[in-house]
Scaffold this motif. Structure first.
Motif, PDB file in Angstrom:
ATOM      1  N   THR A  83       0.849  -1.183   0.000  1.00  0.00           N
ATOM      2  CA  THR A  83       0.000   0.000   0.000  1.00  0.00           C
ATOM      3  C   THR A  83       0.888   1.236   0.000  1.00  0.00           C
ATOM      4  OG1 THR A  83      -1.766  -1.131   1.210  1.00  0.00           O
ATOM      5  CG2 THR A  83      -1.801   1.279   1.217  1.00  0.00           C
ATOM      6  N   ILE A  84       0.667   2.107  -0.995  1.00  0.00           N
ATOM      7  CA  ILE A  84       1.391   3.370  -1.087  1.00  0.00           C
ATOM      8  C   ILE A  84       0.363   4.482  -0.908  1.00  0.00           C
ATOM      9  CG2 ILE A  84       2.878   4.828  -2.508  1.00  0.00           C
ATOM     10  CD1 ILE A  84       3.793   2.336  -3.978  1.00  0.00           C
ATOM     11  N   PHE A  85       0.514   5.249   0.147  1.00  0.00           N
ATOM     12  CA  PHE A  85      -0.534   6.166   0.580  1.00  0.00           C
ATOM     13  C   PHE A  85      -1.795   5.325   0.792  1.00  0.00           C
ATOM     14  CE2 PHE A  85       2.331   9.260  -1.618  1.00  0.00           C
ATOM     15  CZ  PHE A  85       2.682   9.967  -0.484  1.00  0.00           C
ATOM     16  N   GLU A  86      -2.854   5.536   0.039  1.00  0.00           N
ATOM     17  CA  GLU A  86      -4.067   4.738   0.222  1.00  0.00           C
ATOM     18  C   GLU A  86      -4.294   3.753  -0.924  1.00  0.00           C
ATOM     19  OE1 GLU A  86      -5.756   4.914   3.034  1.00  0.00           O
ATOM     20  OE2 GLU A  86      -4.387   6.492   3.705  1.00  0.00           O
ATOM     21  N   THR A  87      -3.329   3.628  -1.831  1.00  0.00           N
ATOM     22  CA  THR A  87      -3.478   2.794  -3.022  1.00  0.00           C
ATOM     23  C   THR A  87      -2.777   1.455  -2.856  1.00  0.00           C
ATOM     24  OG1 THR A  87      -3.591   4.756  -4.442  1.00  0.00           O
ATOM     25  CG2 THR A  87      -3.084   2.663  -5.512  1.00  0.00           C
ATOM     26  N   ILE A  88      -3.506   0.374  -3.157  1.00  0.00           N
ATOM     27  CA  ILE A  88      -2.925  -0.965  -3.077  1.00  0.00           C
ATOM     28  C   ILE A  88      -2.290  -1.322  -4.422  1.00  0.00           C
ATOM     29  CG2 ILE A  88      -3.388  -3.426  -2.776  1.00  0.00           C
ATOM     30  CD1 ILE A  88      -5.694  -2.666  -0.923  1.00  0.00           C
ATOM     31  N   ILE A  89      -1.005  -1.656  -4.376  1.00  0.00           N
ATOM     32  CA  ILE A  89      -0.283  -2.131  -5.554  1.00  0.00           C
ATOM     33  C   ILE A  89      -0.107  -3.638  -5.400  1.00  0.00           C
ATOM     34  CG2 ILE A  89       1.848  -1.972  -6.894  1.00  0.00           C
ATOM     35  CD1 ILE A  89       0.260   0.591  -6.952  1.00  0.00           C
ATOM     36  N   LYS A  90      -0.636  -4.400  -6.340  1.00  0.00           N
ATOM     37  CA  LYS A  90      -0.555  -5.854  -6.260  1.00  0.00           C
ATOM     38  C   LYS A  90       0.883  -6.336  -6.428  1.00  0.00           C
ATOM     39  CE  LYS A  90      -4.938  -6.771  -5.742  1.00  0.00           C
ATOM     40  NZ  LYS A  90      -5.428  -7.423  -4.502  1.00  0.00           N
ATOM     41  N   PHE A 129       1.289   8.906  -7.967  1.00  0.00           N
ATOM     42  CA  PHE A 129       1.478   9.444  -6.621  1.00  0.00           C
ATOM     43  C   PHE A 129       2.162  10.805  -6.697  1.00  0.00           C
ATOM     44  CE2 PHE A 129       1.906   4.802  -6.466  1.00  0.00           C
ATOM     45  CZ  PHE A 129       0.825   4.496  -5.652  1.00  0.00           C
ATOM     46  N   ASN A 130       1.852  11.649  -5.743  1.00  0.00           N
ATOM     47  CA  ASN A 130       2.501  12.949  -5.619  1.00  0.00           C
ATOM     48  C   ASN A 130       3.301  12.975  -4.326  1.00  0.00           C
ATOM     49  OD1 ASN A 130       1.471  14.681  -7.903  1.00  0.00           O
ATOM     50  ND2 ASN A 130      -0.458  13.940  -7.058  1.00  0.00           N
ATOM     51  N   ALA A 131       4.526  13.436  -4.410  1.00  0.00           N
ATOM     52  CA  ALA A 131       5.384  13.501  -3.228  1.00  0.00           C
ATOM     53  C   ALA A 131       6.155  14.813  -3.237  1.00  0.00           C
ATOM     54  CB  ALA A 131       6.355  12.321  -3.195  1.00  0.00           C
ATOM     55  N   LYS A 132       6.335  15.392  -2.068  1.00  0.00           N
ATOM     56  CA  LYS A 132       7.037  16.664  -1.956  1.00  0.00           C
ATOM     57  C   LYS A 132       8.539  16.495  -2.161  1.00  0.00           C
ATOM     58  CE  LYS A 132       3.755  19.024   1.082  1.00  0.00           C
ATOM     59  NZ  LYS A 132       3.569  19.723   2.391  1.00  0.00           N
ATOM     60  N   HIS A 133       9.124  17.504  -2.752  1.00  0.00           N
ATOM     61  CA  HIS A 133      10.555  17.563  -3.008  1.00  0.00           C
ATOM     62  C   HIS A 133      11.251  18.049  -1.734  1.00  0.00           C
ATOM     63  CE1 HIS A 133      13.918  19.742  -5.504  1.00  0.00           C
ATOM     64  NE2 HIS A 133      14.397  18.895  -4.638  1.00  0.00           N
ATOM     65  N   ILE A 134      12.133  17.220  -1.178  1.00  0.00           N
ATOM     66  CA  ILE A 134      12.870  17.584   0.030  1.00  0.00           C
ATOM     67  C   ILE A 134      14.259  18.083  -0.366  1.00  0.00           C
ATOM     68  CG2 ILE A 134      13.778  16.745   2.231  1.00  0.00           C
ATOM     69  CD1 ILE A 134      11.637  14.502   2.045  1.00  0.00           C
ATOM     70  N   LYS A 171       3.631   0.289   2.772  1.00  0.00           N
ATOM     71  CA  LYS A 171       3.009  -0.398   3.908  1.00  0.00           C
ATOM     72  C   LYS A 171       2.663  -1.826   3.495  1.00  0.00           C
ATOM     73  CE  LYS A 171       1.090  -0.282   8.102  1.00  0.00           C
ATOM     74  NZ  LYS A 171       1.863  -0.006   9.319  1.00  0.00           N
ATOM     75  N   PHE A 172       3.009  -2.801   4.354  1.00  0.00           N
ATOM     76  CA  PHE A 172       2.761  -4.200   4.054  1.00  0.00           C
ATOM     77  C   PHE A 172       1.937  -4.837   5.171  1.00  0.00           C
ATOM     78  CE2 PHE A 172       6.791  -2.910   2.220  1.00  0.00           C
ATOM     79  CZ  PHE A 172       6.662  -3.322   0.901  1.00  0.00           C
ATOM     80  N   ASP A 173       1.119  -5.817   4.812  1.00  0.00           N
ATOM     81  CA  ASP A 173       0.291  -6.503   5.815  1.00  0.00           C
ATOM     82  C   ASP A 173       1.084  -7.673   6.388  1.00  0.00           C
ATOM     83  OD1 ASP A 173      -1.720  -7.297   7.444  1.00  0.00           O
ATOM     84  OD2 ASP A 173      -3.220  -7.566   5.869  1.00  0.00           O
TER      85      ASP A 173
END
Length: 277
Positions: A83-90, A129-134, A171-173
């Motif tokens: 899971t990346i943010f709220e999206t599940i990637i198989k 996905f959108n991510a901020k530039h650090i 995130k992993f289950d």
């Protein structure tokens, strides 16, 4: 004369075929396990070489689609769903393309089909996905993708180069998969299986009562090992059973002395002192 000339040509071709030069953007293969999931990243690593990297005058203009590396398409593989943010990637393999911006990046995942990154340009990504530039204080010469901030069930996918850093949360289950394995194994477990189950539950700080039940199946059996009894003492302490934790720690201390393990002797002595206050 012709024969001599022909042999000379063959010699020159052979010498040329043996020429080896270093790659300007060497390939990299990174494998990292997070919990029970294996992540593999395959990509090429370009270097800055005094160039402007991102922006209007950079080699990667803002808001232009980038292969996220060099040469072939960048490939990432997961052995379990993520899971990346709220999206599940198989689980599976994906090509990653990005669109760097001044303040944020867009990261695109495509089902991996080819090493030719241009084949994905006209395709619809399976996830965006959108991510901020650090902004970094130091300059990183060579582009790098890696996995960091690793826990039992999470990590970050990091992209970094020049003075930027982008992080995607993964995130992993792990707990669900581990519990399935535990319950399956416990039907006919060994002391090692019980210890492994207790170790996981304790480190995850999940269901400590069950962790205690598992570890005591080991410590109450014949000839437990010093590190197994030590784990029992830690679980008891976390359950706020300090008197019992001290008893277990003293038992582990004696076993550690017999095993001549200085590390566990020191750890047990420290815990006995701390829990006796």
């Amino acid at each position: 004369m012709f024969k001599i000339f022909f042999i000379s040509i063959i010699t020159v071709v052979t010498v040329n075929a043996q020429l080896t030069i270093p790659a300007l953007s060497p390939t990299s293969k990174t494998t990292q396990t997070v919990g029970l999931t294996e992540i593999k990243i395959e990509y090429s690593r370009p270097s800055k070489r005094d160039r402007i990297i991102f922006g209007e005058n950079g080699i990667v203009p803002y808001n232009d689609l980038w292969r996220t590396g060099a040469n072939a398409a960048t490939k990432i593989s997961f052995t379990d769903d993520v899971t990346i943010f709220e999206t599940i990637i198989k689980k599976g393999s994906y090509a990653i393309l990005t669109k760097p911006g001044k303040n944020t990046w867009e990261i695109y995942f495509y089902t991996y089909k080819s090493g030719n990154w241009n084949t994905y340009v006209d395709q619809v990504p399976i996830a965006t996905f959108n991510a901020k530039h650090i902004k970094l204080n130091e300059i990183l010469e060579t582009f790098l993708i890696y996995i960091d901030q690793i826990t039992l069930d999470s990590s970050q996918l990091i992209f970094t180069w020049d003075q930027f850093k982008i992080a995607l949360p993964l995130k992993f289950d792990t707990h669900k998969k581990t519990m399935v394995s535990i319950e399956k194994t416990i039907s006919g477990p060994s002391n090692f299986d019980y210890f492994q189950a207790a170790l996981y539950l304790h480190e995850a700080q999940t269901d400590l009562d069950k962790a205690l039940a598992y570890i005591q199946k080991v410590t109450k059996a014949e000839n437990p090992l010093f590190f197994q009894v030590y784990r029992e003492s830690l679980i008891l302490a976390d359950l706020d059973k300090k008197p019992e934790a001290i008893v277990a720690a003293k038992r582990s201390l004696e076993l550690s002395k017999k095993a001549k393990n200085k590390d566990f002797i020191r750890l047990n002595e420290k815990n006995i002192k701390k829990w006796s206050r």
